[in-house]
Write an enzyme that holds these catalytic residues in place. Sequence first.
Site, PDB file in Angstrom:
ATOM      1  N   ASP A  89      15.567   0.025   4.799  1.00 24.39           N
ATOM      2  CA  ASP A  89      15.314  -1.007   3.784  1.00 24.39           C
ATOM      3  C   ASP A  89      13.859  -1.445   3.786  1.00 24.39           C
ATOM      4  O   ASP A  89      13.459  -2.253   2.935  1.00 24.39           O
ATOM      5  CB  ASP A  89      16.239  -2.210   3.996  1.00 24.39           C
ATOM      6  N   ARG A 105      15.084 -13.650   0.914  1.00 26.97           N
ATOM      7  CA  ARG A 105      14.128 -14.769   0.861  1.00 26.97           C
ATOM      8  C   ARG A 105      12.970 -14.443  -0.075  1.00 26.97           C
ATOM      9  O   ARG A 105      11.830 -14.818   0.181  1.00 26.97           O
ATOM     10  CB  ARG A 105      13.610 -15.100   2.253  1.00 26.97           C
TER      11      ARG A 105
END
Length: 466
Positions: A236, A82
């Site tokens: 991450d 996103r």
Amino acid sequence: MTHFDNSYARLPKRFHTKIAPEMSPAPEMVLWNEGLAEALGVADWDAEICAGNVIPDGADPLAQVYAGHQFGGWSPQLGDGRAVLLGEVVTDQGRFDIHLKGAGRTPYSRNGDGRAWIGPVLREFIVSEFMHAAGIPTTRALAAVRTGGRVQRERAYPGAILTRVAASHIRVGTFQYFTAQGDEEAVRLLTEHVRARHFPQAGSTLELYAEIVKAQARLIAGWMGLGFVHGVMNTDNMAVSGETIDYGPCAFIDGYSPKAVYSSIDRAGRYAYEQQPSMAHWNLAQLGSCFVPQMEAELGGQQQAIEALTEILNSFPDLYQAQWRAVFGAKLGIADPQDADVALIQELLGLMAKDGADFTNTFRGLLDGTARYWVLDRAGFDLWAEHWQARRAPDWQEIIAKASPAVIPRTHRIEEAIQASLAGDDSKAKRLARVLTRPFDLAEEDRDLTHPPREDEVVHQTFCGT
């Protein structure tokens, strides 16, 4: 004039997907970081650019691919689901990514809508700018923009985009993605890119790994000194630059507990406050494994590579402990904290943990004598204070004043600001953004922001907003 030079975009196609942000119907600026804009040379940008409707000259938008361990479970492909990296701006202070978070779907969206709503965008703007002001390495916030659209979560919310600025968005998971694919060439290219961009002093892969380990030790010690709980320390979400990244369900401790957990998805407490150093160590171990093939070539054997990398990895606890001692020593006004001072620090933390003394106000209260009133065991505190007074420096008040902020982004205040913004009133968010950029120098009229939450204001869980 903005000068873009997009080095990540020049890496091979398998590192990213070139993609433009989705259009926003009616962008509206909510928060704008004027000082950062001037430093980046983007003072003329407006809501249309920060919403992705207008691509500035020289930008080369893309979504980065990466993988990661999420709460210990392996996810072989994640990536910017996103967010879109507009490009890299080069200034006198260095090179900075400009990133639009909440800019729509990408090939890595994993069935998500690629959008963000106003709550998480305001939270990240306010908290990241506070962290910068408090001296913690962090991504920063340039703008928070309403898109004019709606985002469906448990209900429909106003859509928003955060313009995020970072030294880079390269994560441990970026290395893991290519390692898992057996793409040694990509790992080598990424290693060279990170060395040139962040650690040019590193002359080898091993030295690069050592620099990353040192940077993480400094970062996590800084978190601990503020009572900061990141909430999602997945691989991450660990930037190899040593900056705090991805503020999601983060929170700051009010009543001190070493086991503090706020994230709604951290049901087992994997990323609790006291666990953060060991989790950083675990993440660094995953990064180290990515360097084995390169090190094998450099040192002439796999066993030599593993031993050399393990030695660097095993240096983390001592590096972290030295940084932690320095951070908390300064919070006690000790100019040259020694190993013996660790017991003094731990004793105060123990007194605070007994009854959940307010973390920020107790440490700041050492300046004016009010710390004693935040700890219920007054006799224990008085005995501790005798030892503390013998150790503090002649200029101890100046040291504490620079080490312990007077005000932090308390979760109940952020939630209050979010709810007000949902009702059309951005004044509370703007006030927090203003006050928290000067957290050590609080005006009298803003002292209400130092108050802990009342029982009915306590926020027990935080959410990432995806």
